[in-house]
Design a protein around this motif. Structure first.
Motif, short mmCIF file in Angstrom:
data_model
loop_
_atom_site.label_atom_id
_atom_site.label_comp_id
_atom_site.label_asym_id
_atom_site.label_seq_id
_atom_site.Cartn_x
_atom_site.Cartn_y
_atom_site.Cartn_z
N LEU A 199 -57.18 19.23 -21.32
CA LEU A 199 -56.30 18.12 -21.68
C LEU A 199 -56.68 16.90 -20.85
CD1 LEU A 199 -52.83 19.93 -21.76
CD2 LEU A 199 -54.29 19.33 -23.71
N PRO A 200 -56.67 15.71 -21.46
CA PRO A 200 -56.89 14.51 -20.67
C PRO A 200 -55.76 14.32 -19.68
CG PRO A 200 -56.13 13.94 -22.88
CD PRO A 200 -56.40 15.42 -22.88
N PRO A 201 -55.99 13.60 -18.59
CA PRO A 201 -54.97 13.49 -17.54
C PRO A 201 -53.60 13.05 -18.03
CG PRO A 201 -57.06 12.64 -16.75
CD PRO A 201 -57.26 12.94 -18.21
N PHE A 202 -53.53 12.17 -19.02
CA PHE A 202 -52.22 11.67 -19.43
C PHE A 202 -51.40 12.71 -20.21
CE2 PHE A 202 -54.62 10.72 -23.28
CZ PHE A 202 -53.70 10.86 -24.30
N LEU A 203 -52.04 13.84 -20.61
CA LEU A 203 -51.31 14.90 -21.30
C LEU A 203 -51.09 16.13 -20.42
CD1 LEU A 203 -52.97 14.87 -24.86
CD2 LEU A 203 -50.65 14.13 -24.25
N GLU A 204 -51.67 16.14 -19.23
CA GLU A 204 -51.62 17.35 -18.40
C GLU A 204 -50.19 17.77 -18.06
OE1 GLU A 204 -52.82 20.62 -16.98
OE2 GLU A 204 -54.39 19.23 -17.64
N ALA A 205 -49.31 16.83 -17.85
CA ALA A 205 -47.92 17.17 -17.51
C ALA A 205 -47.20 17.88 -18.65
CB ALA A 205 -47.16 15.90 -17.12
N ARG A 206 -47.74 17.79 -19.87
CA ARG A 206 -47.11 18.42 -21.03
C ARG A 206 -47.83 19.73 -21.42
NH1 ARG A 206 -46.76 14.04 -25.69
NH2 ARG A 206 -45.53 15.72 -26.63
N ARG A 207 -48.67 20.26 -20.54
CA ARG A 207 -49.50 21.42 -20.89
C ARG A 207 -48.67 22.59 -21.43
NH1 ARG A 207 -54.46 23.69 -20.24
NH2 ARG A 207 -55.29 21.81 -19.23
N ALA A 208 -47.62 22.97 -20.73
CA ALA A 208 -46.82 24.13 -21.16
C ALA A 208 -46.26 23.92 -22.56
CB ALA A 208 -45.70 24.39 -20.16
N GLU A 209 -45.74 22.73 -22.82
CA GLU A 209 -45.18 22.41 -24.15
C GLU A 209 -46.26 22.48 -25.23
OE1 GLU A 209 -43.16 18.53 -26.40
OE2 GLU A 209 -44.11 18.32 -24.42
N ILE A 210 -47.44 21.91 -24.92
CA ILE A 210 -48.54 21.89 -25.89
C ILE A 210 -49.06 23.29 -26.16
CG2 ILE A 210 -50.93 21.13 -26.20
CD1 ILE A 210 -50.10 18.54 -24.65
N GLU A 211 -49.31 24.06 -25.11
CA GLU A 211 -49.85 25.41 -25.29
C GLU A 211 -48.90 26.29 -26.07
OE1 GLU A 211 -50.87 26.69 -21.33
OE2 GLU A 211 -52.94 26.01 -21.58
N ALA A 212 -47.62 26.09 -25.91
CA ALA A 212 -46.62 26.92 -26.60
C ALA A 212 -46.66 26.72 -28.11
CB ALA A 212 -45.22 26.60 -26.08
N LYS A 213 -47.17 25.57 -28.56
CA LYS A 213 -47.18 25.28 -30.00
C LYS A 213 -48.55 25.46 -30.63
CE LYS A 213 -43.21 22.16 -29.89
NZ LYS A 213 -42.67 20.86 -30.30
N LEU A 214 -49.55 25.93 -29.87
CA LEU A 214 -50.89 26.15 -30.40
C LEU A 214 -51.15 27.65 -30.52
CD1 LEU A 214 -52.92 23.57 -28.28
CD2 LEU A 214 -52.24 23.33 -30.69
N THR A 215 -51.79 28.05 -31.59
CA THR A 215 -52.20 29.45 -31.75
C THR A 215 -53.45 29.69 -30.92
OG1 THR A 215 -51.32 29.49 -34.00
CG2 THR A 215 -52.90 31.21 -33.41
N PRO A 216 -53.43 30.67 -30.02
CA PRO A 216 -54.61 30.90 -29.17
C PRO A 216 -55.87 31.16 -29.99
CG PRO A 216 -52.71 32.12 -28.35
CD PRO A 216 -52.32 31.57 -29.68
N ILE A 217 -57.00 30.67 -29.48
CA ILE A 217 -58.32 30.88 -30.09
C ILE A 217 -59.10 31.85 -29.22
CG2 ILE A 217 -60.49 29.81 -30.78
CD1 ILE A 217 -58.96 27.17 -31.08
#
Length: 314
Positions: free
Chosen positions: A295-313
């Motif tokens: 994740l680019p630095p400006f999205l890093e603080a939202r990592r948990a939220e983002i990962e929760a909505k993505l299907t793992p590859i």
């Protein structure tokens, strides 16, 4: 400073990220260099493939749209993507590989003056393998030793990009009068342009197509990015393009791995100008590229939220 250096990357839509990774990494043997997200919609995967580090000119990128419908082909679209291989022996290797793996493909053909092998990805994206016949490629393109494809047969990078347009003279004016490309061959309905003379890696093919406008979906192309050297050159190009009356769709954007500027040409095709650096190793080691969600630095603080909505590859 204003000089176009060839292709930078091409961005497409895929319906399923896992299927996409299997095809481009495991079947085509490209390196999966970056697993990240669409910076404008961070709950959407943005996947990048290329050479060992995803060098400019080797990058294919995909946005995952799980609910994407069928693409209805038509005009004013980026209609074909060429990928370069070293030799005719490489083309023969790929034809046999496609047959063994039941990959949709056609017969050998001549495209933009070079022998080529057409094929499709699982989303129906139209692609070509093109024999580069040992011609020059950018010196920084480097093969990936971890590829399942033998070194001598690996895909080198991006070749000819085909634009199908209703008014080819408008696209030609952009390429020649603005970007400095030269027309190197022409037939009644198709012209080939190069910004680096004699190189397949800078080919843009403009095809006249009088049809309904394409309706994009899975397997369609979102935009073509072409290379500029650095942020200063990008700033000069952005100002110049606006002065020529083209419609900018963004200001200069820092994408972290490169900087970008987007605009539409007169037929509506979206172009991006992108800088060569800093590149994909900016936040991962070369050895571990693509292994984790970057994740680019400006999205890093939202990592948990983002990962929760993505299907793992895998």
């Amino acid at each position: 400073m204003r000089k176009i250096l060839g292709q930078h990357h091409v961005s497409m839509f895929t319906k399923d990220a896992q299927t996409n990774v299997h095809f481009y990494r495991d079947t085509l043997g490209l390196r999966f260099v970056k697993k990240t997200v669409n910076q404008d919609n961070p709950f959407m995967y943005h996947l990048f493939y290329g050479d060992i580090i995803g060098s400019p000119g080797t990058e294919l990128s995909f946005f995952e749209l799980p609910h994407a419908g069928k693409t209805y082909r038509g005009t004013n679209s980026i209609s074909k993507i060429g990928l370069l291989v070293e030799s005719e022996d490489a083309l023969n290797y790929w034809k046999q590989r496609f047959e063994e793996l039941a990959i949709v493909h056609g017969d050998y053909t001549i495209y933009a003056g070079r022998k080529a092998l057409p094929f499709e990805d699982p989303d129906g994206l139209s692609l070509l393998l093109i024999n580069n016949a040992s011609a020059a490629t950018p010196s920084f393109w480097k093969k990936w030793e971890g590829s399942p494809v033998p070194m001598e047969y690996q895909i080198l990078g991006i070749g000819a990009i085909e634009l199908s347009v209703r008014y080819p003279e408008k696209t030609a004016k952009l390429l020649t009068n603005v970007f400095g490309y030269k027309e190197v061959s022409a037939t009644e309905d198709l012209s080939v342009y190069q910004c680096v003379e004699g190189t397949a890696y800078s080919d843009i093919v403009v095809k006249k197509l009088e049809a309904v406008k394409e309706r994009p979906g899975r397997g369609s192309v979102h935009h073509l990015a072409i290379r500029v050297a650095d942020p200063q050159a990008l700033q000069e190009w952005a100002s110049f393009i606006k002065e020529q009356g083209y419609t900018a769709t963004s200001d200069i954007i820092d994408r972290y791995y490169f900087q970008s500027f987007y605009f539409r040409e007169r037929n509506g095709i979206l172009f991006e100008l992108a800088t060569d650096g800093p590149g994909f190793p900016a936040d991962e080691s070369i050895e571990s590229l693509g292994e984790t969600l970057a994740l680019p630095p400006f999205l890093e603080a939202r990592r948990a939220e983002i990962e929760a909505k993505l299907t793992p590859i895998k």
